[in-house]
Design a protein around this motif. Sequence first.
Motif, PDB file in Angstrom:
ATOM      1  N   ILE A 170      -3.825  10.670 -38.257  1.00 16.64           N
ATOM      2  CA  ILE A 170      -3.775  11.175 -39.835  1.00 16.64           C
ATOM      3  C   ILE A 170      -2.299  12.626 -39.145  1.00 16.64           C
ATOM      4  O   ILE A 170      -2.858  13.078 -37.879  1.00 16.64           O
ATOM      5  CB  ILE A 170      -4.925  12.067 -40.449  1.00 16.64           C
ATOM      6  N   GLN A 213      -4.436  10.555 -46.002  1.00 13.23           N
ATOM      7  CA  GLN A 213      -3.314  10.208 -45.676  1.00 13.23           C
ATOM      8  C   GLN A 213      -2.537  11.542 -44.907  1.00 13.23           C
ATOM      9  O   GLN A 213      -1.810  10.687 -43.790  1.00 13.23           O
ATOM     10  CB  GLN A 213      -2.351   9.363 -46.191  1.00 13.23           C
ATOM     11  N   GLY A 255      -2.139   8.079 -52.201  1.00 13.88           N
ATOM     12  CA  GLY A 255      -3.092   8.865 -50.442  1.00 13.88           C
ATOM     13  C   GLY A 255      -3.797  10.249 -50.890  1.00 13.88           C
ATOM     14  O   GLY A 255      -3.478  11.301 -51.599  1.00 13.88           O
TER      15      GLY A 255
END
Length: 351
Positions: free
Chosen positions: A264, A231, A152
């Motif tokens: 996040i 991410q 990610g």
Amino acid sequence: MIPTLTWTPEGVRFIDQTRLPLEESYVLATNYEQVADVIVTMVVRGAPAIGVSAAYGVALGALRSNAKTAEDFAPEFEKVCARLAGTRPTAVNLFWAIDRMKHLFGRLRSAGASMDQIRERFLAEAHAMYNEDIAACRSMGAFGGDLLPAEGGVLTHCNAGALATCGYGTALGVIRSAVEQGKKIRVYADETRPFLQGARLTAWELMEDGIDTTVICDNMAASLMRAGRIQAVVVGADRIAANGDFANKIGTYNVAILAKEHGIPFYVAAPWSTIDTATATGDAIPIEERNPVEVTHHGGRQLTPNGVGICNPAFDVTPASYVTAIITERGVLRAPFAESLQKMASDPVPA
Ligand code: MRU
């Protein structure tokens, strides 16, 4: 390894971070005044790197002194420490390193050490701080690398890398470690106006290591987060208060708010020398205001109209409530940070 600062027989050699990435050149500081100058002009920057640089500055103060005894040297020592402490106010690592040299001088003076012994011990202490900093970065990397996703986008702000430390980096050490574990990480580096530490320095050092890196303008993070391209966020710190509030490069607070809004995780990686339990909350952290020219001009070219008001705080404070975890070389801290920091401070320091 990226040679951020290197001890040589002539003094300390710094890679010139004002000239990267287009030019890899070096500046040699042969006395403590020159070390102070390279810290102020940001030839060297980043909290851990300026702390260790100051320690070498103090060592150079002793090495270049004509004093015959510790008593003769004492007033000069105070002057050297005051000059180095007056360079930049926010990163507590600078004061931590100078205090460590002050304690050492106190011990050597009481033990009746000669000037030659003081010179030797000062240099050995600066070398020890240098090596400890690299070891701390490696350890933060090992703890923090586990927290990043297997795959990610990871956003970082400013440069908390090898260039901001004696090697490997704090936030970028976490990223390096995750990549070394085989994780497929794409780094998004905020350009970090006005000094462009992200666009110039983070991008340069990650490219040197072959890590997948994309530079974004500071105002693009929200849009990328909304699009699901980030991410995790990992940043460094210049000072962490006793309650977990922390100061880092201006713009870090914006990123923290955006990360929370988008769910996040937001990680802060910093060595124990960045933790300032004597400062109760982020409100008490001194914030450096830098020369307006860094905002009005770029590459010698003027960007703003003559006479316009300019604001140039180099750092902001992010409240602890935005932080998912603080990664240190001693382990990972979670909220409530006032308690976890206090507990880790009283735990025996791992060997
Ligand atoms: O003004 P700078 O470039 O010294 O600011 C540096 C930062 O804000 C870093 O994120 C911080 O010092 C941590 S470095 C490991």
